[in-house]
Scaffold this motif. Structure first.
Motif, PDB file in Angstrom:
ATOM      1  N   VAL A  96       0.851  -1.198   0.000  1.00  0.00           N
ATOM      2  CA  VAL A  96       0.000   0.000   0.000  1.00  0.00           C
ATOM      3  C   VAL A  96       0.884   1.244   0.000  1.00  0.00           C
ATOM      4  O   VAL A  96       1.530   1.543   1.009  1.00  0.00           O
ATOM      5  CB  VAL A  96      -0.923   0.023   1.238  1.00  0.00           C
ATOM      6  CG1 VAL A  96      -1.815   1.269   1.217  1.00  0.00           C
ATOM      7  CG2 VAL A  96      -1.762  -1.247   1.323  1.00  0.00           C
ATOM      8  N   PRO A  97       0.952   1.974  -1.101  1.00  0.00           N
ATOM      9  CA  PRO A  97       1.764   3.194  -1.110  1.00  0.00           C
ATOM     10  C   PRO A  97       1.136   4.284  -0.238  1.00  0.00           C
ATOM     11  O   PRO A  97      -0.085   4.404  -0.173  1.00  0.00           O
ATOM     12  CB  PRO A  97       1.755   3.631  -2.585  1.00  0.00           C
ATOM     13  CG  PRO A  97       1.133   2.520  -3.343  1.00  0.00           C
ATOM     14  CD  PRO A  97       0.296   1.735  -2.390  1.00  0.00           C
ATOM     15  N   VAL A  98       1.973   5.068   0.430  1.00  0.00           N
ATOM     16  CA  VAL A  98       1.484   6.290   1.071  1.00  0.00           C
ATOM     17  C   VAL A  98       1.142   7.266  -0.059  1.00  0.00           C
ATOM     18  O   VAL A  98       2.003   7.599  -0.876  1.00  0.00           O
ATOM     19  CB  VAL A  98       2.557   6.881   2.006  1.00  0.00           C
ATOM     20  CG1 VAL A  98       2.141   8.274   2.476  1.00  0.00           C
ATOM     21  CG2 VAL A  98       2.772   5.958   3.196  1.00  0.00           C
ATOM     22  N   VAL A 125      -1.800  -1.599  -4.270  1.00  0.00           N
ATOM     23  CA  VAL A 125      -3.186  -1.155  -4.284  1.00  0.00           C
ATOM     24  C   VAL A 125      -3.299   0.098  -3.416  1.00  0.00           C
ATOM     25  O   VAL A 125      -2.676   0.183  -2.356  1.00  0.00           O
ATOM     26  CB  VAL A 125      -4.139  -2.270  -3.781  1.00  0.00           C
ATOM     27  CG1 VAL A 125      -3.790  -2.705  -2.365  1.00  0.00           C
ATOM     28  CG2 VAL A 125      -5.580  -1.824  -3.857  1.00  0.00           C
ATOM     29  N   HIS A 126      -4.077   1.055  -3.886  1.00  0.00           N
ATOM     30  CA  HIS A 126      -4.296   2.272  -3.099  1.00  0.00           C
ATOM     31  C   HIS A 126      -5.526   2.090  -2.213  1.00  0.00           C
ATOM     32  O   HIS A 126      -6.646   1.966  -2.713  1.00  0.00           O
ATOM     33  CB  HIS A 126      -4.500   3.475  -4.030  1.00  0.00           C
ATOM     34  CG  HIS A 126      -3.212   4.098  -4.463  1.00  0.00           C
ATOM     35  ND1 HIS A 126      -2.366   4.745  -3.586  1.00  0.00           N
ATOM     36  CD2 HIS A 126      -2.617   4.159  -5.672  1.00  0.00           C
ATOM     37  CE1 HIS A 126      -1.304   5.188  -4.229  1.00  0.00           C
ATOM     38  NE2 HIS A 126      -1.422   4.832  -5.491  1.00  0.00           N
ATOM     39  N   LEU A 127      -5.310   2.055  -0.927  1.00  0.00           N
ATOM     40  CA  LEU A 127      -6.412   1.963   0.037  1.00  0.00           C
ATOM     41  C   LEU A 127      -6.664   3.299   0.725  1.00  0.00           C
ATOM     42  O   LEU A 127      -7.710   3.487   1.357  1.00  0.00           O
ATOM     43  CB  LEU A 127      -6.084   0.913   1.107  1.00  0.00           C
ATOM     44  CG  LEU A 127      -5.898  -0.524   0.618  1.00  0.00           C
ATOM     45  CD1 LEU A 127      -5.523  -1.433   1.787  1.00  0.00           C
ATOM     46  CD2 LEU A 127      -7.168  -1.035  -0.069  1.00  0.00           C
ATOM     47  N   LEU A 128      -5.690   4.209   0.637  1.00  0.00           N
ATOM     48  CA  LEU A 128      -5.764   5.471   1.380  1.00  0.00           C
ATOM     49  C   LEU A 128      -5.840   6.656   0.420  1.00  0.00           C
ATOM     50  O   LEU A 128      -5.374   6.584  -0.716  1.00  0.00           O
ATOM     51  CB  LEU A 128      -4.520   5.640   2.259  1.00  0.00           C
ATOM     52  CG  LEU A 128      -4.243   4.520   3.261  1.00  0.00           C
ATOM     53  CD1 LEU A 128      -2.858   4.704   3.884  1.00  0.00           C
ATOM     54  CD2 LEU A 128      -5.309   4.496   4.339  1.00  0.00           C
ATOM     55  N   GLU A 129      -6.400   7.754   0.928  1.00  0.00           N
ATOM     56  CA  GLU A 129      -6.336   9.011   0.206  1.00  0.00           C
ATOM     57  C   GLU A 129      -5.878  10.096   1.160  1.00  0.00           C
ATOM     58  O   GLU A 129      -6.168  10.048   2.366  1.00  0.00           O
ATOM     59  CB  GLU A 129      -7.687   9.366  -0.430  1.00  0.00           C
ATOM     60  CG  GLU A 129      -8.835   9.476   0.546  1.00  0.00           C
ATOM     61  CD  GLU A 129     -10.173   9.659  -0.159  1.00  0.00           C
ATOM     62  OE1 GLU A 129     -10.239   9.460  -1.390  1.00  0.00           O
ATOM     63  OE2 GLU A 129     -11.153  10.001   0.525  1.00  0.00           O
ATOM     64  N   LYS A 130      -5.148  11.072   0.643  1.00  0.00           N
ATOM     65  CA  LYS A 130      -4.574  12.139   1.473  1.00  0.00           C
ATOM     66  C   LYS A 130      -5.619  13.219   1.710  1.00  0.00           C
ATOM     67  O   LYS A 130      -6.342  13.609   0.807  1.00  0.00           O
ATOM     68  CB  LYS A 130      -3.354  12.726   0.752  1.00  0.00           C
ATOM     69  CG  LYS A 130      -2.557  13.722   1.565  1.00  0.00           C
ATOM     70  CD  LYS A 130      -1.558  13.030   2.457  1.00  0.00           C
ATOM     71  CE  LYS A 130      -0.794  14.036   3.326  1.00  0.00           C
ATOM     72  NZ  LYS A 130       0.086  14.886   2.519  1.00  0.00           N
ATOM     73  N   ASN A 131      -5.691  13.705   2.968  1.00  0.00           N
ATOM     74  CA  ASN A 131      -6.697  14.702   3.323  1.00  0.00           C
ATOM     75  C   ASN A 131      -6.289  16.141   3.015  1.00  0.00           C
ATOM     76  O   ASN A 131      -7.138  16.998   2.851  1.00  0.00           O
ATOM     77  CB  ASN A 131      -7.022  14.600   4.815  1.00  0.00           C
ATOM     78  CG  ASN A 131      -7.882  13.388   5.123  1.00  0.00           C
ATOM     79  OD1 ASN A 131      -8.666  12.953   4.286  1.00  0.00           O
ATOM     80  ND2 ASN A 131      -7.718  12.815   6.306  1.00  0.00           N
TER      81      ASN A 131
END
Length: 204
Positions: A96-98, A125-131
């Protein structure tokens, strides 16, 4: 004859059997530039992670590499550390990339962590999104501790127990990785490791 992407000197190559078969990986940098990077091989324990691994130290050669790769947008340098990343990221964990904020990605024209993984042939896989678009390096320790969550789970992401490996380019204070791991754990992850290409000393 190819040329080093960092110093532009010619890269000498010798004929090999794998080269004749066309399965040799092309060298992006010369032997001298390769030797200028200093291995760290740091493995830390952390309450949020199974372990945190950092491959290289942030020396002068690495500072210049990052500047050219990220800020001068030289995406050709994405493959310089492919062998090292493949060696550390082998296994069955989900990588999971930052993530970057979309506005930052437009400014930089590419996602630097995604490109490192793509050039290394590592699925992710991208599970996160930056706020937000705040730069962590510009904040004091007190400001970092008071920050709202840096990440959220993507609306279409399915998070299970894991294992997951979070990957980022550089570890300085660990704040970014801990924010990312906290969000994943709140979504159901139980096994999380982290890998960074570089380990830097905090300036304050």
């Amino acid at each position: 004859m190819s040329h080093c992407l960092l110093c532009e000197q010619s890269i000498a190559t010798s004929p090999t059997f794998s080269g004749l078969l066309g399965i040799d990986h092309k060298k992006d940098i010369c032997e001298d530039c390769s030797k200028s990077f200093q291995r760290a091989d740091i493995i830390d324990e952390d309450p949020l992670f199974e372990r945190i691994t950092s491959i290289y130290t942030y020396n002068e050669a690495m500072r210049e590499y990052l500047h050219q790769y990220k800020f001068l947008q030289d995406v050709a340098l994405a493959g310089v550390f492919s062998n090292e990343l493949r060696a550390v990221l082998k296994g069955k964990a989900t990588v999971v990339p930052v993530p970057m904020h979309p506005e930052k990605k437009i400014d930089r024209t590419f996602s630097h962590v995604d490109e490192l993984l793509k050039r290394a042939g590592i699925p992710f896989v991208h599970l996160l999104e930056k706020n937000g678009t705040e730069a962590m390096g510009e904040k004091s320790k007190e400001e970092r501790l008071a920050m709202r969550p840096l990440f959220a789970i993507k609306p279409d992401a399915a998070v299970g127990p894991g294992p997951y490996i979070l990957i980022d380019d550089i570890f300085t204070t660990g704040t970014t990785l801990r924010h990312a791991a906290t969000v994943l754990k709140e979504a159901g992850a139980t096994q999380i490791e982290a890998v960074t290409l570089i380990r830097a000393e905090p300036s304050h």
